[in-house]
Design a protein around this motif. Sequence first.
Motif, mmCIF file in Angstrom:
data_model
loop_
_atom_site.group_PDB
_atom_site.id
_atom_site.type_symbol
_atom_site.label_atom_id
_atom_site.label_comp_id
_atom_site.label_asym_id
_atom_site.label_seq_id
_atom_site.Cartn_x
_atom_site.Cartn_y
_atom_site.Cartn_z
ATOM 1 N N PRO A 138 -4.579 24.543 -9.710
ATOM 2 C CA PRO A 138 -5.537 23.591 -9.123
ATOM 3 C C PRO A 138 -4.889 22.727 -8.044
ATOM 4 O O PRO A 138 -3.737 22.326 -8.185
ATOM 5 N N MET A 139 -5.656 22.440 -7.003
ATOM 6 C CA MET A 139 -5.202 21.581 -5.916
ATOM 7 C C MET A 139 -5.704 20.156 -6.185
ATOM 8 O O MET A 139 -6.830 19.963 -6.640
ATOM 9 N N VAL A 140 -4.847 19.187 -5.931
ATOM 10 C CA VAL A 140 -5.182 17.787 -6.193
ATOM 11 C C VAL A 140 -5.085 16.993 -4.899
ATOM 12 O O VAL A 140 -4.132 17.148 -4.133
ATOM 13 N N HIS A 141 -6.097 16.165 -4.661
ATOM 14 C CA HIS A 141 -6.068 15.299 -3.476
ATOM 15 C C HIS A 141 -5.472 13.948 -3.841
ATOM 16 O O HIS A 141 -5.946 13.277 -4.761
ATOM 17 N N PHE A 142 -4.420 13.548 -3.138
ATOM 18 C CA PHE A 142 -3.786 12.259 -3.360
ATOM 19 C C PHE A 142 -4.193 11.337 -2.211
ATOM 20 O O PHE A 142 -3.710 11.479 -1.082
ATOM 21 N N LYS A 143 -5.083 10.414 -2.527
ATOM 22 C CA LYS A 143 -5.741 9.606 -1.509
ATOM 23 C C LYS A 143 -4.779 8.706 -0.738
ATOM 24 O O LYS A 143 -4.805 8.669 0.495
ATOM 25 N N VAL A 144 -3.932 7.962 -1.445
ATOM 26 C CA VAL A 144 -3.026 7.027 -0.776
ATOM 27 C C VAL A 144 -2.044 7.775 0.119
ATOM 28 O O VAL A 144 -1.768 7.365 1.251
ATOM 29 N N ALA A 145 -1.501 8.887 -0.388
ATOM 30 C CA ALA A 145 -0.549 9.685 0.391
ATOM 31 C C ALA A 145 -1.245 10.450 1.521
ATOM 32 O O ALA A 145 -0.605 10.845 2.493
ATOM 33 N N GLY A 146 -2.544 10.680 1.355
ATOM 34 C CA GLY A 146 -3.292 11.402 2.383
ATOM 35 C C GLY A 146 -2.974 12.878 2.424
ATOM 36 O O GLY A 146 -3.013 13.488 3.493
ATOM 37 N N VAL A 147 -2.657 13.488 1.268
ATOM 38 C CA VAL A 147 -2.332 14.910 1.230
ATOM 39 C C VAL A 147 -3.088 15.590 0.092
ATOM 40 O O VAL A 147 -3.552 14.936 -0.849
ATOM 41 N N ARG A 148 -3.188 16.906 0.201
ATOM 42 C CA ARG A 148 -3.771 17.741 -0.852
ATOM 43 C C ARG A 148 -2.711 18.751 -1.238
ATOM 44 O O ARG A 148 -2.248 19.535 -0.405
ATOM 45 N N ALA A 149 -2.285 18.742 -2.503
ATOM 46 C CA ALA A 149 -1.154 19.576 -2.926
ATOM 47 C C ALA A 149 -1.441 20.252 -4.250
ATOM 48 O O ALA A 149 -2.309 19.823 -5.024
ATOM 49 N N SER A 150 -0.690 21.328 -4.531
ATOM 50 C CA SER A 150 -0.829 22.057 -5.784
ATOM 51 C C SER A 150 -0.319 21.208 -6.949
ATOM 52 O O SER A 150 0.724 20.558 -6.857
ATOM 53 N N THR A 162 6.149 5.387 -4.447
ATOM 54 C CA THR A 162 5.697 6.177 -5.594
ATOM 55 C C THR A 162 6.862 6.538 -6.502
ATOM 56 O O THR A 162 6.723 6.571 -7.731
ATOM 57 N N GLU A 163 8.049 6.782 -5.928
ATOM 58 C CA GLU A 163 9.219 7.093 -6.757
ATOM 59 C C GLU A 163 9.590 5.900 -7.616
ATOM 60 O O GLU A 163 9.974 6.057 -8.782
ATOM 61 N N LEU A 164 9.482 4.688 -7.067
ATOM 62 C CA LEU A 164 9.770 3.500 -7.868
ATOM 63 C C LEU A 164 8.757 3.351 -8.998
ATOM 64 O O LEU A 164 9.101 2.907 -10.097
ATOM 65 N N PHE A 165 7.502 3.723 -8.749
ATOM 66 C CA PHE A 165 6.486 3.709 -9.805
ATOM 67 C C PHE A 165 6.868 4.698 -10.910
ATOM 68 O O PHE A 165 6.784 4.388 -12.099
ATOM 69 N N LEU A 166 7.319 5.896 -10.529
ATOM 70 C CA LEU A 166 7.762 6.892 -11.499
ATOM 71 C C LEU A 166 8.993 6.417 -12.270
ATOM 72 O O LEU A 166 9.152 6.720 -13.460
ATOM 73 N N ALA A 167 9.862 5.670 -11.585
ATOM 74 C CA ALA A 167 11.094 5.197 -12.217
ATOM 75 C C ALA A 167 10.813 4.241 -13.373
ATOM 76 O O ALA A 167 11.673 4.056 -14.247
ATOM 77 N N ILE A 168 9.644 3.627 -13.403
ATOM 78 C CA ILE A 168 9.279 2.779 -14.539
ATOM 79 C C ILE A 168 9.279 3.622 -15.814
ATOM 80 O O ILE A 168 9.822 3.229 -16.854
ATOM 81 N N GLY A 171 0.798 -1.227 0.000
ATOM 82 C CA GLY A 171 0.000 0.000 0.000
ATOM 83 C C GLY A 171 0.824 1.268 0.000
ATOM 84 O O GLY A 171 0.380 2.308 0.474
ATOM 85 N N ASN A 172 2.050 1.201 -0.573
ATOM 86 C CA ASN A 172 2.974 2.340 -0.533
ATOM 87 C C ASN A 172 3.020 3.157 -1.817
ATOM 88 O O ASN A 172 3.851 4.060 -1.922
ATOM 89 N N VAL A 173 2.181 2.854 -2.809
ATOM 90 C CA VAL A 173 2.255 3.542 -4.103
ATOM 91 C C VAL A 173 0.996 4.373 -4.339
ATOM 92 O O VAL A 173 -0.117 3.856 -4.307
ATOM 93 N N ASP A 174 1.193 5.685 -4.576
ATOM 94 C CA ASP A 174 0.075 6.567 -4.927
ATOM 95 C C ASP A 174 0.062 6.711 -6.445
ATOM 96 O O ASP A 174 0.799 7.515 -7.014
ATOM 97 N N MET A 175 -0.758 5.907 -7.093
ATOM 98 C CA MET A 175 -0.821 5.897 -8.553
ATOM 99 C C MET A 175 -1.221 7.260 -9.117
ATOM 100 O O MET A 175 -0.715 7.701 -10.148
ATOM 101 N N ARG A 176 -2.152 7.924 -8.459
ATOM 102 C CA ARG A 176 -2.620 9.220 -8.964
ATOM 103 C C ARG A 176 -1.468 10.216 -9.009
ATOM 104 O O ARG A 176 -1.311 10.948 -9.988
ATOM 105 N N MET A 177 -0.638 10.244 -7.967
ATOM 106 C CA MET A 177 0.489 11.171 -7.958
ATOM 107 C C MET A 177 1.468 10.838 -9.072
ATOM 108 O O MET A 177 1.986 11.728 -9.761
ATOM 109 N N GLY A 178 1.734 9.543 -9.276
ATOM 110 C CA GLY A 178 2.645 9.126 -10.330
ATOM 111 C C GLY A 178 2.158 9.555 -11.704
ATOM 112 O O GLY A 178 2.943 10.046 -12.521
#
Length: 368
Positions: free
Chosen positions: A175-187, A230-236, A86-93
């Motif tokens: 726009p602000m985006v909510h990243f559910k897995v990470a539990g944060v809301r960021a620009s 999430t960084e490993l997901f981006l590294a793909i 449960g360590n990957v936030d697909m939406r952020m990637g």
Amino acid sequence: MAGAVEIPAAAEAIKFIAMTPKTALSLFGIGLVGGVLSGFLGSGGAFIMTPAMMSMGIPGIMAVAANITHKFGKAIMGAKKHSEFGNVDMRMGLVMFVALFAGVKVAVSMNKGVLEKMGAAGSNLYISVMFVAILTWVSWFMYRDIKRQRNGAAENASGKGSTLTEKIRNINLPPMVHFKVAGVRASLWLALLVGFATGFLAGTIGVGGFIGVPAMIYLLGIPTYVAAGTELFLAIFSGAQGAFLYALNGYVDIRITLFLYLGSLIGVNLGAIGTRVVRGSQIKLVMVSIIVMVALSRAAMVPVYLSDMGRIAMSHSMHDMVTLLSNIFLYGSGLVGVGLIMMWILQAYRRAEKQEKSEVGVSSQAAR
């Protein structure tokens, strides 16, 4: 060389190394150590691997190409393992995807330009200076954070505070985006900036995670474990694009890539398991220790490359001594990092075993 694109000003930089059993074993070992650290930190291993290959005599741009190419397969395995936890936030990637590609493209073009104008030694110097500059900044930044936490100024539950990074994190720029897995809301713009920086460094020195992971943690407020996954997901994606672009220019030695990949497949799974039993503060401590030692290693090589370019005079004995010192810092960082990770994993399992035995004893007494 057959299959390689001609680069007029840097023909010597695209020679393949002789693949002896010793070389193959060394590459496998580099991949193993890098895999453990990457699986544990979400980065860390790759920025040891590029200098380690350069210390073996592989030209810097080919080391970067091999590193970013092998990351494609390793990242798939690592991201899958982290996803199970449960360590990957697909939406952020996916949000960072476009910026990441742009960063890799710019970096590969710059690396190629430096090689063509300055030759192999100039390319090695450029890559090493980038290592020193970025690693020094990251290590200072993370050390200051760890020191502040130890002094009782740790982040509060809301993530708000008076530091510069916390102010940046709390910028409300639509726009602000909510990243559910990470539990944060960021620009969205801040997320794209992190994605571009990660891609640029991945394309420049073969690894972007040691910027991407801290940036996600400190600027976006993402938990350490989710940032690593999430960084490993981006590294793909950065690995696939970087491999394609470097291969087009004849810089990818598939033999190097395969041996790195074999070692990494084993290491990355061990490292990912370690994230489940080790505290986030310990992960940060390992990362800072490794970063400082690798930065010292690359800094030591700067005068060596200047000597190779004919810019400064250096005797052969001094050249060899400085190179040895650099290797001591470099390989020492890998040994320190992996050693700490393995020690903490063993300690965690021993505590778990003691707790289990204690619970069994209590149950037995209660049954009587």
